[in-house]
Design a protein around this motif. Sequence first.
Motif, PDB file in Angstrom:
ATOM      1  N   ASN A  30     -14.059   7.860  -1.332  1.00 27.61           N
ATOM      2  CA  ASN A  30     -13.496   9.016  -0.641  1.00 27.61           C
ATOM      3  C   ASN A  30     -13.890   9.040   0.838  1.00 27.61           C
ATOM      4  OD1 ASN A  30     -16.197   9.722  -0.876  1.00 27.61           O
ATOM      5  ND2 ASN A  30     -15.833  11.603  -2.032  1.00 27.61           N
ATOM      6  N   LEU A  31     -14.299   7.880   1.335  1.00 23.38           N
ATOM      7  CA  LEU A  31     -14.663   7.741   2.749  1.00 23.38           C
ATOM      8  C   LEU A  31     -14.407   6.288   3.144  1.00 23.38           C
ATOM      9  CD1 LEU A  31     -17.343   9.225   4.774  1.00 23.38           C
ATOM     10  CD2 LEU A  31     -17.691   6.804   4.402  1.00 23.38           C
ATOM     11  N   VAL A  32     -13.826   6.098   4.311  1.00 26.33           N
ATOM     12  CA  VAL A  32     -13.645   4.745   4.847  1.00 26.33           C
ATOM     13  C   VAL A  32     -14.072   4.754   6.303  1.00 26.33           C
ATOM     14  CG1 VAL A  32     -11.787   4.043   3.267  1.00 26.33           C
ATOM     15  CG2 VAL A  32     -11.213   5.148   5.443  1.00 26.33           C
ATOM     16  N   GLY A  33     -14.338   3.588   6.820  1.00 26.80           N
ATOM     17  CA  GLY A  33     -14.727   3.464   8.211  1.00 26.80           C
ATOM     18  C   GLY A  33     -14.894   2.002   8.558  1.00 26.80           C
ATOM     19  N   GLY A  48     -21.553 -11.518  -0.403  1.00 24.19           N
ATOM     20  CA  GLY A  48     -20.756 -10.944  -1.479  1.00 24.19           C
ATOM     21  C   GLY A  48     -20.461  -9.475  -1.229  1.00 24.19           C
ATOM     22  N   ASN A  49     -20.351  -8.721  -2.306  1.00 17.96           N
ATOM     23  CA  ASN A  49     -20.115  -7.279  -2.201  1.00 17.96           C
ATOM     24  C   ASN A  49     -21.464  -6.594  -2.028  1.00 17.96           C
ATOM     25  OD1 ASN A  49     -17.304  -7.447  -2.568  1.00 17.96           O
ATOM     26  ND2 ASN A  49     -17.570  -7.561  -4.774  1.00 17.96           N
ATOM     27  N   VAL A  50     -21.655  -5.969  -0.874  1.00 22.65           N
ATOM     28  CA  VAL A  50     -22.930  -5.329  -0.566  1.00 22.65           C
ATOM     29  C   VAL A  50     -22.768  -3.819  -0.668  1.00 22.65           C
ATOM     30  CG1 VAL A  50     -24.663  -4.926   1.232  1.00 22.65           C
ATOM     31  CG2 VAL A  50     -23.712  -7.221   0.891  1.00 22.65           C
ATOM     32  N   THR A  51     -23.620  -3.223  -1.491  1.00 22.42           N
ATOM     33  CA  THR A  51     -23.637  -1.770  -1.639  1.00 22.42           C
ATOM     34  C   THR A  51     -24.888  -1.241  -0.949  1.00 22.42           C
ATOM     35  OG1 THR A  51     -22.498  -1.944  -3.757  1.00 22.42           O
ATOM     36  CG2 THR A  51     -23.579   0.145  -3.284  1.00 22.42           C
ATOM     37  N   MET A  52     -24.691  -0.165  -0.187  1.00 20.69           N
ATOM     38  CA  MET A  52     -25.794   0.460   0.542  1.00 20.69           C
ATOM     39  C   MET A  52     -25.912   1.919   0.103  1.00 20.69           C
ATOM     40  SD  MET A  52     -26.618  -2.107   2.536  1.00 20.69           S
ATOM     41  CE  MET A  52     -27.446  -1.674   4.036  1.00 20.69           C
ATOM     42  N   ASN A  53     -27.147   2.416   0.039  1.00 23.37           N
ATOM     43  CA  ASN A  53     -27.399   3.830  -0.238  1.00 23.37           C
ATOM     44  C   ASN A  53     -27.369   4.593   1.075  1.00 23.37           C
ATOM     45  OD1 ASN A  53     -27.859   3.296  -2.990  1.00 23.37           O
ATOM     46  ND2 ASN A  53     -29.965   2.753  -2.559  1.00 23.37           N
ATOM     47  N   LEU A  54     -26.770   5.767   1.061  1.00 24.30           N
ATOM     48  CA  LEU A  54     -26.687   6.631   2.238  1.00 24.30           C
ATOM     49  C   LEU A  54     -27.464   7.913   1.964  1.00 24.30           C
ATOM     50  CD1 LEU A  54     -22.832   6.291   2.853  1.00 24.30           C
ATOM     51  CD2 LEU A  54     -24.657   4.900   3.839  1.00 24.30           C
ATOM     52  N   ALA A  55     -28.292   8.316   2.935  1.00 25.77           N
ATOM     53  CA  ALA A  55     -29.088   9.536   2.768  1.00 25.77           C
ATOM     54  C   ALA A  55     -29.214  10.257   4.102  1.00 25.77           C
ATOM     55  CB  ALA A  55     -30.469   9.201   2.219  1.00 25.77           C
ATOM     56  N   VAL A  56     -29.454  11.548   4.034  1.00 30.23           N
ATOM     57  CA  VAL A  56     -29.777  12.374   5.197  1.00 30.23           C
ATOM     58  C   VAL A  56     -31.046  13.142   4.836  1.00 30.23           C
ATOM     59  CG1 VAL A  56     -29.050  14.290   6.673  1.00 30.23           C
ATOM     60  CG2 VAL A  56     -27.366  12.590   5.926  1.00 30.23           C
ATOM     61  N   ASP A  57     -32.044  13.050   5.695  1.00 31.40           N
ATOM     62  CA  ASP A  57     -33.332  13.707   5.448  1.00 31.40           C
ATOM     63  C   ASP A  57     -33.926  13.307   4.106  1.00 31.40           C
ATOM     64  OD1 ASP A  57     -33.095  15.042   7.882  1.00 31.40           O
ATOM     65  OD2 ASP A  57     -32.195  16.820   6.966  1.00 31.40           O
ATOM     66  N   GLY A  58     -33.689  12.060   3.692  1.00 25.71           N
ATOM     67  CA  GLY A  58     -34.235  11.575   2.435  1.00 25.71           C
ATOM     68  C   GLY A  58     -33.467  11.999   1.199  1.00 25.71           C
ATOM     69  N   ALA A  60     -30.066  11.748  -0.994  1.00 26.57           N
ATOM     70  CA  ALA A  60     -28.894  10.896  -1.173  1.00 26.57           C
ATOM     71  C   ALA A  60     -27.609  11.687  -0.946  1.00 26.57           C
ATOM     72  CB  ALA A  60     -28.898  10.296  -2.568  1.00 26.57           C
ATOM     73  N   ILE A  61     -26.687  11.081  -0.192  1.00 25.29           N
ATOM     74  CA  ILE A  61     -25.364  11.693  -0.016  1.00 25.29           C
ATOM     75  C   ILE A  61     -24.261  10.761  -0.511  1.00 25.29           C
ATOM     76  CG2 ILE A  61     -26.054  13.192   1.897  1.00 25.29           C
ATOM     77  CD1 ILE A  61     -24.484  11.181   3.738  1.00 25.29           C
ATOM     78  N   GLY A  62     -24.623   9.545  -0.944  1.00 18.05           N
ATOM     79  CA  GLY A  62     -23.617   8.647  -1.482  1.00 18.05           C
ATOM     80  C   GLY A  62     -23.969   7.186  -1.277  1.00 18.05           C
ATOM     81  N   THR A  63     -22.964   6.347  -1.478  1.00 22.76           N
ATOM     82  CA  THR A  63     -23.114   4.905  -1.299  1.00 22.76           C
ATOM     83  C   THR A  63     -21.936   4.373  -0.498  1.00 22.76           C
ATOM     84  OG1 THR A  63     -21.949   4.413  -3.359  1.00 22.76           O
ATOM     85  CG2 THR A  63     -24.359   4.572  -3.474  1.00 22.76           C
ATOM     86  N   SER A  64     -22.155   3.234   0.122  1.00 27.24           N
ATOM     87  CA  SER A  64     -21.061   2.556   0.810  1.00 27.24           C
ATOM     88  C   SER A  64     -20.963   1.134   0.289  1.00 27.24           C
ATOM     89  CB  SER A  64     -21.280   2.546   2.325  1.00 27.24           C
ATOM     90  OG  SER A  64     -22.381   1.725   2.655  1.00 27.24           O
ATOM     91  N   LEU A  65     -19.778   0.577   0.417  1.00 29.66           N
ATOM     92  CA  LEU A  65     -19.517  -0.788  -0.021  1.00 29.66           C
ATOM     93  C   LEU A  65     -18.962  -1.586   1.143  1.00 29.66           C
ATOM     94  CD1 LEU A  65     -19.072  -3.028  -2.201  1.00 29.66           C
ATOM     95  CD2 LEU A  65     -16.798  -2.018  -2.555  1.00 29.66           C
ATOM     96  N   ARG A  83     -18.399   6.241  -1.423  1.00 27.16           N
ATOM     97  CA  ARG A  83     -18.292   7.438  -2.269  1.00 27.16           C
ATOM     98  C   ARG A  83     -19.404   8.365  -1.812  1.00 27.16           C
ATOM     99  NH1 ARG A  83     -17.777   4.843  -8.295  1.00 27.16           N
ATOM    100  NH2 ARG A  83     -15.995   3.533  -7.838  1.00 27.16           N
ATOM    101  N   VAL A  84     -19.011   9.491  -1.254  1.00 25.83           N
ATOM    102  CA  VAL A  84     -19.999  10.423  -0.716  1.00 25.83           C
ATOM    103  C   VAL A  84     -19.788  11.818  -1.274  1.00 25.83           C
ATOM    104  CG1 VAL A  84     -20.302   9.109   1.424  1.00 25.83           C
ATOM    105  CG2 VAL A  84     -18.613  10.941   1.343  1.00 25.83           C
ATOM    106  N   ASP A  85     -20.836  12.603  -1.197  1.00 33.27           N
ATOM    107  CA  ASP A  85     -20.792  14.009  -1.587  1.00 33.27           C
ATOM    108  C   ASP A  85     -20.195  14.783  -0.410  1.00 33.27           C
ATOM    109  OD1 ASP A  85     -21.240  16.656  -2.274  1.00 33.27           O
ATOM    110  OD2 ASP A  85     -23.417  16.437  -2.460  1.00 33.27           O
TER     111      ASP A  85
END
Length: 151
Positions: A30-33, A48-58, A60-65, A83-85
């Motif tokens: 639900n997010l692209v960039g 390969g396909n790299v998934t990263m964790n996304l957080a603000v102030d520690g 979690a707000i989602g993951t990116s691919l 996919r983010v909150d």
Amino acid sequence: MKGLNKLSGLNITDVKILSGKTEILSDGSNLVGNVTIPNPSVMTLDLGNVTMNLAVDGTAIGTSLLPNLVLKPGDNFLPMQGRVDQLGIVGLITSKYKNAVLPLQVTGNSSIKNGEHLTYYEEAIKSNTINLNLNVEPALARIGINITSFT
């Protein structure tokens, strides 16, 4: 990651929040960039396909691919999906980050090629946290959320 300068200079731009059945991608993204990743080495790396964790102030707000990530020497400009909150992001903007700039922490999660975990790369990306400021104002404006009402 040391040879890649711990991915210093990584940046996320052109973020778009996707909404509705016609925009959200088939995998639920639900997010692209776009992502810029500098590679100061002389090596080309197929991660390969790299998934990263996304957080603000520690928190979690989602993951990116980053699909089919191949880092060539120099600056790499790549598509990103995530996919983010979305409600959580709006909550952060309405309460704490009214300028719509989120202090994002990006940490590696996985690196998978042909169904196999590339553990060497995974260990490296998991050990490195990238901090960057992500301006989500244009993405929010695109879906009709005006941040000036929060300031």
